[in-house]
Write an enzyme that holds these catalytic residues in place. Sequence first.
Site, PDB file in Angstrom:
ATOM      1  N   LYS B  78       0.853  -1.198   0.000  1.00  0.00           N
ATOM      2  CA  LYS B  78       0.000   0.000   0.000  1.00  0.00           C
ATOM      3  C   LYS B  78       0.885   1.243   0.000  1.00  0.00           C
ATOM      4  O   LYS B  78       1.882   1.299   0.734  1.00  0.00           O
ATOM      5  CB  LYS B  78      -0.873  -0.032   1.260  1.00  0.00           C
ATOM      6  CG  LYS B  78      -1.873   1.098   1.362  1.00  0.00           C
ATOM      7  CD  LYS B  78      -2.701   0.944   2.643  1.00  0.00           C
ATOM      8  CE  LYS B  78      -3.843   1.954   2.681  1.00  0.00           C
ATOM      9  NZ  LYS B  78      -4.710   1.765   3.859  1.00  0.00           N
ATOM     10  N   SER B 153      -9.750   1.259   2.624  1.00  0.00           N
ATOM     11  CA  SER B 153      -8.885   2.112   1.838  1.00  0.00           C
ATOM     12  C   SER B 153      -7.799   1.349   1.081  1.00  0.00           C
ATOM     13  O   SER B 153      -7.254   1.865   0.112  1.00  0.00           O
ATOM     14  CB  SER B 153      -8.215   3.148   2.747  1.00  0.00           C
ATOM     15  OG  SER B 153      -7.325   2.514   3.643  1.00  0.00           O
ATOM     16  N   SER B 177      -9.949  -1.208   6.541  1.00  0.00           N
ATOM     17  CA  SER B 177      -9.268  -0.941   5.266  1.00  0.00           C
ATOM     18  C   SER B 177      -8.600  -2.151   4.619  1.00  0.00           C
ATOM     19  O   SER B 177      -8.240  -2.092   3.448  1.00  0.00           O
ATOM     20  CB  SER B 177      -8.237   0.175   5.435  1.00  0.00           C
ATOM     21  OG  SER B 177      -8.887   1.414   5.547  1.00  0.00           O
TER      22      SER B 177
END
Lengths: 101, 483
Positions: B78, B153, B177
Amino acid sequence: MKLTVQDVDHIAGLARLTIAPGEREQYVSEMSAILSYAQQLQTLDTSVVEPTTHLTEKLAELREDAVNSVTNEERAQLVAAFPKSHAGLLVVPQVFQDYKE
Amino acid sequence: MNSFATLTEWSDALQTKKISAVETVDYFGERIERLDPTLNSFITVDRERARQEALKIDADRARGGIISKLAGLPFGVKDAIDTEGIRSTGAAKILDTFVPTFDATVVKKLRASGAIIIGKQNCDAFGHGGSNENSMYGAVKNPWDISRVAGGSSGGSAVGVAADLCAFSIGEDTGGSVRAPASFCGVSGLKVSYGRTSRYGAMPMASSLDTVGPFAQTAEDLALILEHIAGPDPLDATSSYTPVQKYTEEIKKDIRGLKIGVPAEYFLDTLDDAINDAVVTALEALKSQGAILVPVSMPHTKYAIAAYYIIVPCEDSSNLARLDGIRYGVRRGESEMLSLYAQSRTEGFPTEVKRRIMLGTFALSHGYYDDYYLQAQKVRTLIKRDFDTVFEKVDILATPTAPEIAFKLGDKTSDPLKMYLSDAFVTPASLAGVCALSVPCGFVEGMPVGLQLMGPRMREELPLRAGHHFQQITSWHTHHPSL
């Protein structure tokens, strides 16, 4: 909770943000809706409840209070990651506007 | 190698030299090149660098010097997690040029095991969002239907696994997330207990909730990754000294007699019937293997979203104060200090980030602190107690991961509160700091549905065991999008 355009401007100032005049109403309505939703928290009796500020059962052991060394290469990388530098020094705008020699 | 191979299969093929690390990097690199222009799951890909590392791994292996099961496996990270020498933007333009000088601890551990970073994955900026539409590098598309969101996310990290663009991914879960995009994209994702993995190098969002955790094809793969990334870190004072388990062995233990709590508050009449049915069928499958289903109640569940969306913006607003155009990334406006801050932040943050900073600044301000932040933290205590109480009676909890399937792009962007309510089933575990796994458990309208398995703090082996056994008797995790 109903915020006003003045509230939004005041909060933006504290948060170091600029909200364009055309966007203020949107922030007013969206933030007001979220804060109104959050007001259901007030319906719970928490007079004898302690707040939870962290979830750590035991803090990691603290290391010795000593400066870690940094190599010249690491120093150069750190300076390079800074938005602006000059001759290995970090450049920022003048902070004290009225300073006189 | 066959497409959508598990991490365990890749690892076996590499260890027995059926395939080289270079070929592995090329396999994923070619898929990224072909598929990612549509999916937009990566912000930065460095195939050449990955190839160089793979050459070194292959040479080491030829000399007999490789023992790690992760050596040669390409993974995605990420973009809100720092990687040494590879641009890390957090999906916000204020860090468009930011190249960290260090690896996050989790990344460092994986690289030390020989795993290879193939690229940095798109996400909602600084983890702010549940749909991956709050990225300043464009929304991530769901590989099952590109007109739908990937979830957020850590959407890019979920898509990386769902579309077979990397062997596994490392994401970050503050309030769902990892779990929400895992559910929307039909992959397995683990939110670790708070403190189980180091937060060092993960761009801080809400420091009292942030966790770094993996995505993979199976629960067994997650167990293998967790063995490599868990443990205390001197650079994160909140990381836990609780001993790391041999998760890959723990998950093989029987689930006969495992008590699975089914909390009524997650199965209200308002829950979509099809999602309810998929999860209930999954629970029956676990029961058929000897698990015992126990109806339980967690009365404060309904307050989780309200508490979460006060606490998190407060911590966001103070954490993001460090991004001021002075210290990292992109600087805008040179004339004067205050206008430089405002211009750099205003241009460098997307709307959702600004909204959260504004909300947090308000809720922490004089006259409102007690009513909002302090009260939310007290409610957090009540939610945590719900978990403490229920885990005295049961081993794990099972619920839907999300109350819905992946929604259409743009459906909720104009109504942030509606977007926040999508997180109703994932935020409670975050507030309580417990661990939670999402595994695929069916399809509705052709889109994946997730089963959430939550376990007590530092007991990742329990939900992973249930998830692993579930994947032994079901095939949902073997369904893949046609790309």
